[in-house]
Design an enzyme around this catalytic site. Structure first.
Site, PDB file in Angstrom:
ATOM      1  N   SER A  55       0.794  -1.232   0.000  1.00  0.00           N
ATOM      2  CA  SER A  55       0.000   0.000   0.000  1.00  0.00           C
ATOM      3  C   SER A  55       0.827   1.282   0.000  1.00  0.00           C
ATOM      4  O   SER A  55       0.254   2.373  -0.116  1.00  0.00           O
ATOM      5  CB  SER A  55      -0.978   0.011   1.168  1.00  0.00           C
ATOM      6  OG  SER A  55      -2.029  -0.903   0.932  1.00  0.00           O
ATOM      7  N   LYS A  58       0.029   3.220  -3.051  1.00  0.00           N
ATOM      8  CA  LYS A  58      -1.135   4.096  -3.178  1.00  0.00           C
ATOM      9  C   LYS A  58      -0.745   5.561  -3.373  1.00  0.00           C
ATOM     10  O   LYS A  58      -1.357   6.282  -4.174  1.00  0.00           O
ATOM     11  CB  LYS A  58      -2.038   3.942  -1.957  1.00  0.00           C
ATOM     12  CG  LYS A  58      -2.799   2.613  -1.934  1.00  0.00           C
ATOM     13  CD  LYS A  58      -3.681   2.500  -0.711  1.00  0.00           C
ATOM     14  CE  LYS A  58      -4.640   1.314  -0.813  1.00  0.00           C
ATOM     15  NZ  LYS A  58      -3.971   0.010  -0.784  1.00  0.00           N
ATOM     16  N   TYR A 165     -11.163   1.858   4.203  1.00  0.00           N
ATOM     17  CA  TYR A 165      -9.966   1.572   3.416  1.00  0.00           C
ATOM     18  C   TYR A 165     -10.252   0.518   2.361  1.00  0.00           C
ATOM     19  O   TYR A 165     -10.764  -0.559   2.684  1.00  0.00           O
ATOM     20  CB  TYR A 165      -8.872   1.091   4.367  1.00  0.00           C
ATOM     21  CG  TYR A 165      -7.497   1.023   3.787  1.00  0.00           C
ATOM     22  CD1 TYR A 165      -6.995   2.057   3.004  1.00  0.00           C
ATOM     23  CD2 TYR A 165      -6.672  -0.058   4.058  1.00  0.00           C
ATOM     24  CE1 TYR A 165      -5.709   1.996   2.499  1.00  0.00           C
ATOM     25  CE2 TYR A 165      -5.387  -0.126   3.559  1.00  0.00           C
ATOM     26  CZ  TYR A 165      -4.913   0.908   2.781  1.00  0.00           C
ATOM     27  OH  TYR A 165      -3.639   0.844   2.280  1.00  0.00           O
TER      28      TYR A 165
END
Length: 382
Positions: A55, A58, A165
């Site tokens: 992540s 991201k 999330y």
């Protein structure tokens, strides 16, 4: 600075982490780096160790979208369905009739801003209690399979009404592809990695990276770490900008230093100063990031990094809205990858930092104690 190294060494000795690399920087230079433990048997961890950053991808996907916004080719308020019509087929999960999912139309259209800020209604199965039930009921593939079908999951709430999330940045990468025409891995390489000198950041393990790839460890029931196999899916149908990248502490610190430099590093500009200001501002208004309560304890613990400080979301990062005593300043930005690769940057103090290993569960208490000790040591030096 010696205290920084002793913190890392103690964490490895105490089996809080299998190994760890940490570094700090300003906009102008790397200010400290250290490592402890072995990334693989007989191989010391270092700044050039290659990680599955999951992540941490991201923020790079969000930056790709911000580049197009900066060039006037996209807006934060553009409805996703206006760019990718298939997105308009996604419905809100409205409960179950027995084991059969029930759906309704969303009350509002999701926008580019909603995708980037995790307010679109899309949610992962690790913290949302309804998503595992939906996957079990439907047999639908997860985004982590690399299949394009993995994008097509229902919304858990109406866009803009809550924070949860999820896979919004995977969709955001598809938006970039649709607007720009280049596949997202090519776009990121040409517009972000090459200008910033991030030669060890890519969606696939390239030949020059392979012998530096770290091993993954998971904590067993006996409390010790054992080998574990977890990587982004190779050669997927879709490179998900929520998880697809490999990188090094050296490279990711260069990415963070670009933000401290208001969009430029070593004379190479990626974003305008105005775009950086916009990207780092609170983009979710009165909403806050709630405590994330795990529904998959072997994968992740609960996540509530600053219980006494309101956290919001900018266009690319978790953002703290007040100074954290002895730690980061108001307006600081941060996030992490599931294998405990963490970072923050503090524009007010001109500090960026990475603290990275490859272990599960995510944000388990021993790791978070290390993180807090390291961060306090960084600020104690100021």
């Amino acid at each position: 600075m010696a205290d920084h190294q002793s913190i890392l060494d103690a964490a490895v000795e105490n089996q809080d982490v299998p190994f760890v690399v940490a570094a700090t920087a300003s906009a102008e230079e790397v200010t400290w780096m250290g490592a402890s433990g072995e990334r693989a048997p007989g191989q010391a961890a270092g700044m050039d160790t290659v990680y599955r950053i999951f992540s941490m991808t991201k923020a790079i996907g969000s930056t790709a979208a911000m580049i197009l916004i900066d060039r006037g080719k996209l807006s934060m308020d553009t409805p996703v369905g206006a760019i990718i019509p298939s997105f308009e087929t996604l419905q809100v999960l409205d409960g179950f009739d027995g084991d059969t999912p029930r759906y309704r139309a969303p009350a509002t259209p999701a926008t580019v801003r909603h995708l980037a800020t995790h307010t679109s209604g899309l949610a992962y199965e690790f913290w949302n209690t309804e998503m595992p039930r939906w996957f079990e009921a439907t047999g639908h593939p997860s985004i982590l399979t690399g299949q394009k079908a993995g994008l097509m999951t229902p919304l858990m709430f109406d866009p803009g009404t809550a924070w949860d999330y999820g896979t919004g940045i995977d969709w955001l990468g598809q938006v970039v592809e649709a607007v720009d025409g280049r596949r997202i891995d090519q776009f990121c390489r040409e517009e972000i990695f090459e200008p910033l000198g991030m030669a060890d950041t890519a969606c696939e393990i390239e030949d020059h990276m392979a012998d530096r790839l770290a091993g993954v460890k998971a904590r067993g029931e006996d409390g010790t770490f054992g080998d574990f196999d977890l990587s982004p899916p190779p050669s997927p149908e879709v490179y998900g900008m929520g998880h697809a990248l490999y990188s090094t502490p050296h490279d990711y610190l260069r990415f963070l230093r670009m933000f401290l430099g208001r969009g430029a590093l070593d004379g190479n500009r990626v974003l305008s100063e105005d775009a950086v200001d916009q990207m780092l501002a609170n983009q979710i208004g009165d909403l806050s990031i709630p405590k994330m309560v795990t529904v998959a304890p072997p994968v992740t613990a609960d996540f509530d990094p600053f219980p006494d400080t309101r956290t919001t979301h900018s266009f690319g990062f978790m953002r703290v809205e007040a100074d954290v005593p002895g730690m980061r300043s108001a307006g600081s930005q941060a996030w992490a990858g599931v294998l405990n690769t963490h970072y923050w940057f503090d524009p007010a103090k001109n500090i960026a930092a990475v603290l990275m290993t490859q272990s599960l569960p995510f944000v388990e208490p021993p790791y978070m104690t290390l993180y807090a000790d390291f961060e306090r040591a960084v600020y104690a030096d100021l």
